[in-house]
Scaffold this motif. Sequence first.
Motif, PDB file in Angstrom:
ATOM      1  N   UNK A  56      80.209 -11.764  -9.619  1.00  0.00           N
ATOM      2  CA  UNK A  56      80.583 -12.796  -9.275  1.00  0.00           C
ATOM      3  C   UNK A  56      81.684 -13.201 -11.393  1.00  0.00           C
ATOM      4  N   UNK A  57      79.886 -13.386 -11.776  1.00  0.00           N
ATOM      5  CA  UNK A  57      79.856 -14.061 -13.252  1.00  0.00           C
ATOM      6  C   UNK A  57      80.942 -11.909 -14.110  1.00  0.00           C
ATOM      7  N   UNK A  58      80.153 -11.261 -13.432  1.00  0.00           N
ATOM      8  CA  UNK A  58      80.828  -9.836 -14.606  1.00  0.00           C
ATOM      9  C   UNK A  58      82.423 -10.219 -14.676  1.00  0.00           C
ATOM     10  N   UNK A  59      82.493 -10.245 -13.009  1.00  0.00           N
ATOM     11  CA  UNK A  59      84.753  -9.870 -12.932  1.00  0.00           C
ATOM     12  C   UNK A  59      84.685  -9.887 -14.029  1.00  0.00           C
ATOM     13  N   UNK A  60      84.185 -11.857 -13.880  1.00  0.00           N
ATOM     14  CA  UNK A  60      84.496 -13.253 -14.508  1.00  0.00           C
ATOM     15  C   UNK A  60      84.721 -12.688 -16.109  1.00  0.00           C
ATOM     16  N   UNK A  61      83.818 -12.525 -16.678  1.00  0.00           N
ATOM     17  CA  UNK A  61      83.486 -12.314 -18.092  1.00  0.00           C
ATOM     18  C   UNK A  61      84.550 -10.713 -18.388  1.00  0.00           C
ATOM     19  N   UNK A  62      85.053 -10.002 -17.310  1.00  0.00           N
ATOM     20  CA  UNK A  62      85.465  -8.744 -17.713  1.00  0.00           C
ATOM     21  C   UNK A  62      87.123  -8.884 -17.143  1.00  0.00           C
ATOM     22  N   UNK A  63      87.200  -9.688 -16.957  1.00  0.00           N
ATOM     23  CA  UNK A  63      89.162 -10.462 -16.985  1.00  0.00           C
ATOM     24  C   UNK A  63      89.153 -10.821 -18.262  1.00  0.00           C
ATOM     25  N   UNK A  64      88.420 -12.120 -18.853  1.00  0.00           N
ATOM     26  CA  UNK A  64      88.810 -12.715 -19.842  1.00  0.00           C
ATOM     27  C   UNK A  64      88.223 -11.570 -20.691  1.00  0.00           C
ATOM     28  N   UNK A  65      87.474 -10.647 -20.944  1.00  0.00           N
ATOM     29  CA  UNK A  65      87.754  -9.578 -22.046  1.00  0.00           C
ATOM     30  C   UNK A  65      88.814  -9.181 -22.116  1.00  0.00           C
ATOM     31  N   UNK A  66      89.060  -8.596 -20.727  1.00  0.00           N
ATOM     32  CA  UNK A  66      90.634  -7.848 -20.579  1.00  0.00           C
ATOM     33  C   UNK A  66      91.948  -8.941 -21.302  1.00  0.00           C
TER      34      UNK A  66
END
Length: 77
Positions: A56-66
């Motif tokens: 879940x954290x990885x998904x949130x980080x990837x969305x923020x990075x995108x």
Amino acid sequence: MKKHERLPFEVIVSATEGDPEAIATVMNFYDGYISKLCLRKLYDEHGNVCMVMDADLKNRVQIAFLDMILNFEIAVI
């Protein structure tokens, strides 16, 4: 990711302009780093510790990075 490996400037520029292939290249380049940042300690019933990736954290980080990639502005001087 190899030590001292860098993304070509053209790929970064293309990613900031919204090119899906360039965005995928940038995201794949940083995937290992993002995964390492998302490691969490997990304790089992015996008190043993193991490291797991928080999906879940990885998904949130990837969305923020995108979001950062698409809003990044390159100033040519």
